[in-house]
Scaffold this motif. Structure first.
Motif, PDB file in Angstrom:
ATOM      1  N   ILE A  93       1.031   4.075  -2.957  1.00  0.00           N
ATOM      2  CA  ILE A  93       0.742   5.493  -2.713  1.00  0.00           C
ATOM      3  C   ILE A  93       1.947   6.351  -3.081  1.00  0.00           C
ATOM      4  N   ASP A  94       3.137   5.919  -2.702  1.00  0.00           N
ATOM      5  CA  ASP A  94       4.349   6.688  -2.971  1.00  0.00           C
ATOM      6  C   ASP A  94       4.582   6.868  -4.465  1.00  0.00           C
ATOM      7  N   VAL A 118       0.839  -1.205   0.000  1.00  0.00           N
ATOM      8  CA  VAL A 118       0.000   0.000   0.000  1.00  0.00           C
ATOM      9  C   VAL A 118       0.872   1.253   0.000  1.00  0.00           C
ATOM     10  N   ILE A 119       1.901   1.275   0.847  1.00  0.00           N
ATOM     11  CA  ILE A 119       2.777   2.445   0.921  1.00  0.00           C
ATOM     12  C   ILE A 119       3.519   2.654  -0.396  1.00  0.00           C
ATOM     13  N   VAL A 154      -6.457   4.895   2.729  1.00  0.00           N
ATOM     14  CA  VAL A 154      -6.743   3.780   3.627  1.00  0.00           C
ATOM     15  C   VAL A 154      -7.976   4.070   4.470  1.00  0.00           C
ATOM     16  N   LEU A 206      -1.793   8.698   1.818  1.00  0.00           N
ATOM     17  CA  LEU A 206      -1.926   7.385   2.451  1.00  0.00           C
ATOM     18  C   LEU A 206      -3.107   7.363   3.412  1.00  0.00           C
ATOM     19  N   THR A 207      -3.227   8.394   4.230  1.00  0.00           N
ATOM     20  CA  THR A 207      -4.323   8.467   5.197  1.00  0.00           C
ATOM     21  C   THR A 207      -5.666   8.520   4.492  1.00  0.00           C
TER      22      THR A 207
END
Length: 274
Positions: free
Chosen positions: A89-90, A85-86, A113, A109-110
């Motif tokens: 997003i990155d 996921v990170i 998710v 990210l916030t």
């Protein structure tokens, strides 16, 4: 018809599932959804706030657990999921945000998710939480999908809108921000009123489109589940509810992704110096 709706007509069953658990802040009493009295101004949708904060806390605890116990050896399933996921997003932030900021990636990210977790509440059986809240806690109503509440989506969109204004003024300065509103698209003083009107519409439409897009899709998805449960016998519901749930997984994921992408794009536009 499902268990919660056995003693109710289809109309009452559907209406009951669309009523929020509202708390009157003046006397701390639940608002009766069947009352014809006007809802007081100081009233909040307690169910939306409760599930929003609970899922947000779950997100923080899960990611903190992985961050504390992260290993360079063979990772566990949870660590693999979080790393994927990170990384996802990155990559999106690097592709779409061309400035330098330590806030954008954690914000994206916030947003992704948190919205995804709130959207996934729509996959729970429609009668499960309302039945438990009514029979065990005596609550008059309950809705478990925070993003199907326009107040939730609008609040999140307003937070992004404040950041858009902040970065616009921070990068361009007050004078640069004013020029952006008054000298585009026609760079002549005569057209300042027209430019201001057009740019204000463009600016205000960003939080409105963010909030209403997410709310509309999640409200429609929730309503379809309720209609299936309220208008069909229990032994026939799974024939429609299961295919719709499988298709709805795509919708709830896509809506979280779209909200995140537009947040990055809007903040990238606000951070552009030209």
């Amino acid at each position: 018809m499902s268990g919660l709706g056995e003693s109710r007509s289809s109309k009452d069953y559907i209406s009951h599932h669309l009523d929020h658990l509202q708390l009157n802040l003046l006397n701390f009493k639940w608002v009766d959804p069947n009352s014809t009295d006007p809802v007081p101004f100081w009233t909040i949708n307690f169910d939306s706030l409760f599930f929003s904060f609970t899922l947000g806390l779950l997100f923080l605890l899960l990611f903190r657990k992985v961050a504390v116990s992260i290993s360079s050896g063979t990772p566990g399933k949870l660590q693999i999921m979080v790393e994927l996921v990170i990384g996802f997003i990155d990559k999106n932030v690097q592709d779409m945000y061309h400035g330098k900021s330590k806030v954008i990636a954690p914000l994206a990210l916030t947003v992704f998710v948190w919205i995804l977790l709130m959207n996934f509440m729509d996959l729970l059986p429609v009668d499960l939480l309302p039945y438990l809240s009514e029979h065990l806690l005596g609550l008059p109503s309950l809705r478990a999908v925070p993003t199907a509440d326009v107040s939730t989506t609008l609040s999140m969109a307003l937070g992004v809108f404040i950041l858009i204004l902040f970065y616009s003024i921070k990068i361009k300065g007050v004078s640069g921000f004013i020029k952006e509103l008054t000298l585009r698209p026609f760079n002549h003083p005569v057209f300042i009123p027209i430019n201001l009107l057009l740019e204000m519409v463009t600016l205000i439409s960003k939080p409105i489109s963010l909030s209403l897009r997410l709310f509309g899709n999640m409200y429609a998805g929730e309503l379809i589940f309720i209609l299936i449960a309220g208008l069909m016998p229990w032994w026939f519901q799974w024939i429609l509810s299961v295919p719709w749930a499988i298709f709805h997984i795509l919708i709830i994921t896509l809506q979280a992704f779209i909200f995140m992408v537009l947040t990055i794009v809007y903040l990238s536009m606000a951070s552009s110096e030209h």
